[in-house]
Write an enzyme that holds these catalytic residues in place. Structure first.
Site, short mmCIF file in Angstrom:
data_model
loop_
_atom_site.label_atom_id
_atom_site.label_comp_id
_atom_site.label_asym_id
_atom_site.label_seq_id
_atom_site.Cartn_x
_atom_site.Cartn_y
_atom_site.Cartn_z
CE LYS A 72 -4.36 -1.60 1.85
NZ LYS A 72 -5.38 -1.12 3.17
CG ASP A 109 -8.82 1.43 3.45
OD1 ASP A 109 -9.48 0.73 3.07
OD2 ASP A 109 -7.57 1.25 3.61
#
Ligand code: ATR
Length: 292
Positions: A72, A109
């Site tokens: 990520k 997210d």
């Protein structure tokens, strides 16, 4: 990645390891439900293979991918554009290729956390938790997304508590330029930090199956405060059970995974998909198979 013979719109998830990812079950459910000619595959990609895997997206004919552990952060330097939300969070989880061939990265997210809370307790989000403080436990990647999401949702005050206080302090800095009060507090002050709060979010791994329990005394938390655990194995964590028992509205962590996935699905496949009980049950069944 091997060139796949699959036709239609293609997307997937890159991670290492990747076998336990629930994303293929999640997106596969939506592809079937909306009758889309497409596929969503799990790509095992070692860290040293990530640059080639990302640069290969275009040639492979992929619309984009999700990224999971450990990619990520590293992926941010490997794409053409990283959007502002992802830059503030310091990590990306969704890649997409635009018509001009450019590689874009975002992080869904924060959106997932907020949309999950909105779906479960819309009035609480609408009122920005009654204008009261939000308490965030943890300071890892999930906490960064939570703090950015809550700041953007207009929460007036965030109290961050983490075992390693220095990480809470650097997390507080990422929203320091926004019109919000942010405090980084010592982990042993977590019981007292609940006073007057309108929201409590656990982003630590405490309470997850196989991890230590989250030890916290909810006595000071107002009974109308929303309690959200981002842990979803088990679905009903000790924190949620304790909160539910004293009457607090609770929001489990599976919904964050499902809602964050909506954004990528919409970009790759052109449909904003619905999060419903059928989807939850399909993903929970996949979770149980992965951990059997
Ligand atoms: P993620 O990026 O998925 O949020 P992470 O960066 O590993 O994961 O963060 C895990 C969080 O759980 C951290 O806030 C961590 O606290 P530290 O920053 O002090 O490591 C917290 N955590 C994990 N185990 C813990 C424990 N036994 N007690 C308190 N906090 C814990």
């Amino acid at each position: 990645m091997n060139r796949s013979a699959k036709a239609g719109l293609r997307a997937g998830v890159m991670g290492w390891p990747i076998a336990h990812s629930l994303s293929p079950a999640l997106h596969g459910h939506w592809l079937r439900r909306y009758g889309i000619d497409g596929s969503y595959e799990a790509f095992p990609v070692r860290p040293e293979e990530l640059p080639d895997a990302i640069l290969g997206l275009r040639n492979e004919g992929l619309r984009g991918t999700n990224l999971t552990v450990p990619h990520k952060e590293a992926a941010m330097a490997l794409v053409d554009h990283v959007d502002a939300t992802a830059r503030r969070i310091g990590a990306v989880n969704t890649l997409f290729v635009t018509e001009d061939g450019a590689l874009h990265a975002t992080n869904t997210d924060a959106y997932g956390l907020i949309e999950n809370i909105r779906a479960a307790v819309p009035a609480a989000l609408e009122s920005r938790f009654g204008g009261r403080p939000a308490v965030v436990l943890g300071a890892g990647g999930a906490a960064r997304a939570a703090v950015v999401g809550l700041a953007d949702a207009g929460v007036s005050e965030i109290r961050i508590l983490n075992r390693t206080t220095a990480r809470a302090e650097s997390l507080a800095e990422i929203v320091a330029d926004q019109n919000i009060t942010v405090q980084a507090l010592a982990w042993d002050g977590r019981d007292a930090a609940l006073a007057e709060a309108g929201l409590l979010v656990n982003t630590t791994t405490l309470g997850m199956a196989g991890q230590a329990p989250l030890e916290i005394d909810l006595a000071a938390l107002p009974v109308d405060a929303v309690v959200n655990d981002i842990v979803y194995a088990p679905l009903e964590t000790g924190l949620l059970a304790a909160a539910r028992a004293r009457g607090n509205p609770v929001v489990d962590g599976l919904g964050m995974l499902l809602h964050q996935a909506r954004a990528g699905f919409a970009i790759w496949f052109g449909v904003d998909p619905e999060v419903d009980d059928d989807l939850r049950n399909a993903v929970l069944a996949a979770r149980d198979r992965a951990h059997a």
